[in-house]
Write a protein that holds these residues in place. Structure first.
Motif, PDB file in Angstrom:
ATOM      1  N   ILE A 156      23.588  93.553  23.261  1.00  0.00           N
ATOM      2  CA  ILE A 156      23.275  93.406  21.834  1.00  0.00           C
ATOM      3  C   ILE A 156      24.415  92.763  21.054  1.00  0.00           C
ATOM      4  O   ILE A 156      24.172  91.814  20.287  1.00  0.00           O
ATOM      5  CB  ILE A 156      22.811  94.751  21.231  1.00  0.00           C
ATOM      6  CG1 ILE A 156      21.462  95.147  21.845  1.00  0.00           C
ATOM      7  CG2 ILE A 156      22.712  94.669  19.703  1.00  0.00           C
ATOM      8  CD1 ILE A 156      20.970  96.534  21.479  1.00  0.00           C
ATOM      9  N   PRO A 157      25.683  93.195  21.208  1.00  0.00           N
ATOM     10  CA  PRO A 157      26.752  92.495  20.476  1.00  0.00           C
ATOM     11  C   PRO A 157      26.887  91.023  20.881  1.00  0.00           C
ATOM     12  O   PRO A 157      27.188  90.175  20.031  1.00  0.00           O
ATOM     13  CB  PRO A 157      28.016  93.275  20.837  1.00  0.00           C
ATOM     14  CG  PRO A 157      27.561  94.577  21.373  1.00  0.00           C
ATOM     15  CD  PRO A 157      26.177  94.379  21.910  1.00  0.00           C
ATOM     16  N   ILE A 158      26.646  90.729  22.149  1.00  0.00           N
ATOM     17  CA  ILE A 158      26.698  89.326  22.594  1.00  0.00           C
ATOM     18  C   ILE A 158      25.592  88.538  21.902  1.00  0.00           C
ATOM     19  O   ILE A 158      25.816  87.437  21.405  1.00  0.00           O
ATOM     20  CB  ILE A 158      26.582  89.232  24.131  1.00  0.00           C
ATOM     21  CG1 ILE A 158      27.779  89.920  24.784  1.00  0.00           C
ATOM     22  CG2 ILE A 158      26.472  87.774  24.584  1.00  0.00           C
ATOM     23  CD1 ILE A 158      27.646  90.120  26.282  1.00  0.00           C
TER      24      ILE A 158
ATOM     25  N   THR B  42      20.150 100.204  31.450  1.00  0.00           N
ATOM     26  CA  THR B  42      19.959 100.402  30.009  1.00  0.00           C
ATOM     27  C   THR B  42      21.292 100.233  29.284  1.00  0.00           C
ATOM     28  O   THR B  42      21.359  99.597  28.222  1.00  0.00           O
ATOM     29  CB  THR B  42      19.346 101.787  29.731  1.00  0.00           C
ATOM     30  OG1 THR B  42      18.075 101.851  30.397  1.00  0.00           O
ATOM     31  CG2 THR B  42      19.170 102.034  28.252  1.00  0.00           C
ATOM     32  N   ALA B  43      22.363 100.780  29.863  1.00  0.00           N
ATOM     33  CA  ALA B  43      23.698 100.619  29.269  1.00  0.00           C
ATOM     34  C   ALA B  43      24.083  99.142  29.221  1.00  0.00           C
ATOM     35  O   ALA B  43      24.647  98.675  28.227  1.00  0.00           O
ATOM     36  CB  ALA B  43      24.730 101.417  30.054  1.00  0.00           C
TER      37      ALA B  43
ATOM     38  N   ALA C 260      30.823  91.181  35.750  1.00  0.00           N
ATOM     39  CA  ALA C 260      29.517  91.451  36.368  1.00  0.00           C
ATOM     40  C   ALA C 260      29.017  92.840  35.994  1.00  0.00           C
ATOM     41  O   ALA C 260      27.809  93.061  35.855  1.00  0.00           O
ATOM     42  CB  ALA C 260      29.612  91.319  37.889  1.00  0.00           C
ATOM     43  N   CYS C 261      29.951  93.768  35.821  1.00  0.00           N
ATOM     44  CA  CYS C 261      29.600  95.142  35.442  1.00  0.00           C
ATOM     45  C   CYS C 261      29.450  95.292  33.930  1.00  0.00           C
ATOM     46  O   CYS C 261      29.500  96.414  33.401  1.00  0.00           O
ATOM     47  CB  CYS C 261      30.637  96.120  35.989  1.00  0.00           C
ATOM     48  SG  CYS C 261      30.610  96.231  37.787  1.00  0.00           S
ATOM     49  N   GLY C 262      29.268  94.197  33.240  1.00  0.00           N
ATOM     50  CA  GLY C 262      29.010  94.248  31.794  1.00  0.00           C
ATOM     51  C   GLY C 262      30.134  94.877  31.017  1.00  0.00           C
ATOM     52  O   GLY C 262      29.892  95.746  30.179  1.00  0.00           O
ATOM     53  N   PHE C 263      31.380  94.448  31.315  1.00  0.00           N
ATOM     54  CA  PHE C 263      32.573  94.954  30.633  1.00  0.00           C
ATOM     55  C   PHE C 263      32.744  96.451  30.881  1.00  0.00           C
ATOM     56  O   PHE C 263      33.285  97.161  30.053  1.00  0.00           O
ATOM     57  CB  PHE C 263      32.538  94.648  29.134  1.00  0.00           C
ATOM     58  CG  PHE C 263      32.061  93.262  28.817  1.00  0.00           C
ATOM     59  CD1 PHE C 263      32.885  92.165  29.022  1.00  0.00           C
ATOM     60  CD2 PHE C 263      30.773  93.045  28.346  1.00  0.00           C
ATOM     61  CE1 PHE C 263      32.431  90.878  28.760  1.00  0.00           C
ATOM     62  CE2 PHE C 263      30.320  91.758  28.074  1.00  0.00           C
ATOM     63  CZ  PHE C 263      31.155  90.675  28.282  1.00  0.00           C
ATOM     64  N   GLY C 264      32.229  96.914  32.027  1.00  0.00           N
ATOM     65  CA  GLY C 264      32.334  98.321  32.399  1.00  0.00           C
ATOM     66  C   GLY C 264      31.113  99.148  32.058  1.00  0.00           C
ATOM     67  O   GLY C 264      30.998 100.291  32.493  1.00  0.00           O
ATOM     68  N   SER C 265      30.173  98.600  31.308  1.00  0.00           N
ATOM     69  CA  SER C 265      28.987  99.377  30.912  1.00  0.00           C
ATOM     70  C   SER C 265      28.143  99.777  32.118  1.00  0.00           C
ATOM     71  O   SER C 265      27.439 100.792  32.076  1.00  0.00           O
ATOM     72  CB  SER C 265      28.140  98.613  29.898  1.00  0.00           C
ATOM     73  OG  SER C 265      27.639  97.421  30.465  1.00  0.00           O
TER      74      SER C 265
END
Length: 163
Positions: free
Chosen positions: A43-45, A36-37, A22-27
């Motif tokens: 983008i890689p996904i 924004t992070a 949920a935290c976007g792999f820690g981002s």
């Protein structure tokens, strides 16, 4: 009692896989501009699925939405906040909505990124309504999906105009 970002570490998130996702792999733990992070983490996904047939891209998008609701709900319980800013899977899905059937190339990725961030921050109706009125995992996810739809429409119009 809410959990502050300073008490949450990347390693602590790894012990809670649904919250980590949920935290976007820690981002989403970025000290400034976690949304924004999270969009950058999308983008890689996007690059992994960009060349999929449209039907498969849509299936992956729908799966991402539904698991995102579940992951977001887990994060709500973990952080003990209604809409934890650390949760950025919604930004990831919103960006993927924006980029559905987008022209290929880095220019379009950048334009899609900027358009999605614009609509996610600006929150025109019904994005703002979804952000304010919906709760739980659906509340976290749907405003970004709607922002992604707005951004996708503008991106497609730009693509038609300039290609």
């Amino acid at each position: 009692m809410t959990i502050s970002k300073s008490k949450v570490t990347f390693l602590a998130l790894l012990k809670r896989p649904t919250v980590w996702l949920a935290c976007g792999f820690g981002s989403g733990l970025a000290p400034k501009a976690p949304g924004t992070a999270g969009t950058l983490a999308a983008i890689p996904i996007y690059l992994l699925i960009a060349n999929c047939p449209a039907w498969l891209y849509l299936i992956l998008l729908v799966i991402g939405l539904f698991v995102g609701v579940w992951w977001s709900q887990s994060a709500i319980h973990f952080f003990q906040k209604k809409d934890p800013p650390e949760v950025v899977w919604d930004e990831i899905i919103g960006f993927l909505v924006t980029m559905f059937m987008a022209p290929s190339g880095w220019l379009w990725i950048v334009v899609g990124f900027l358009l999605f961030r614009l609509f996610d921050i600006w929150k025109p109706w019904p994005v703002r309504w979804a952000d304010r009125c919906l709760t739980g995992g659906w509340g976290i996810m749907l405003d970004d999906v709607i922002a992604g739809i707005y951004a996708a429409i503008i991106l497609q119009l730009l693509a038609i105009s300039f290609t």
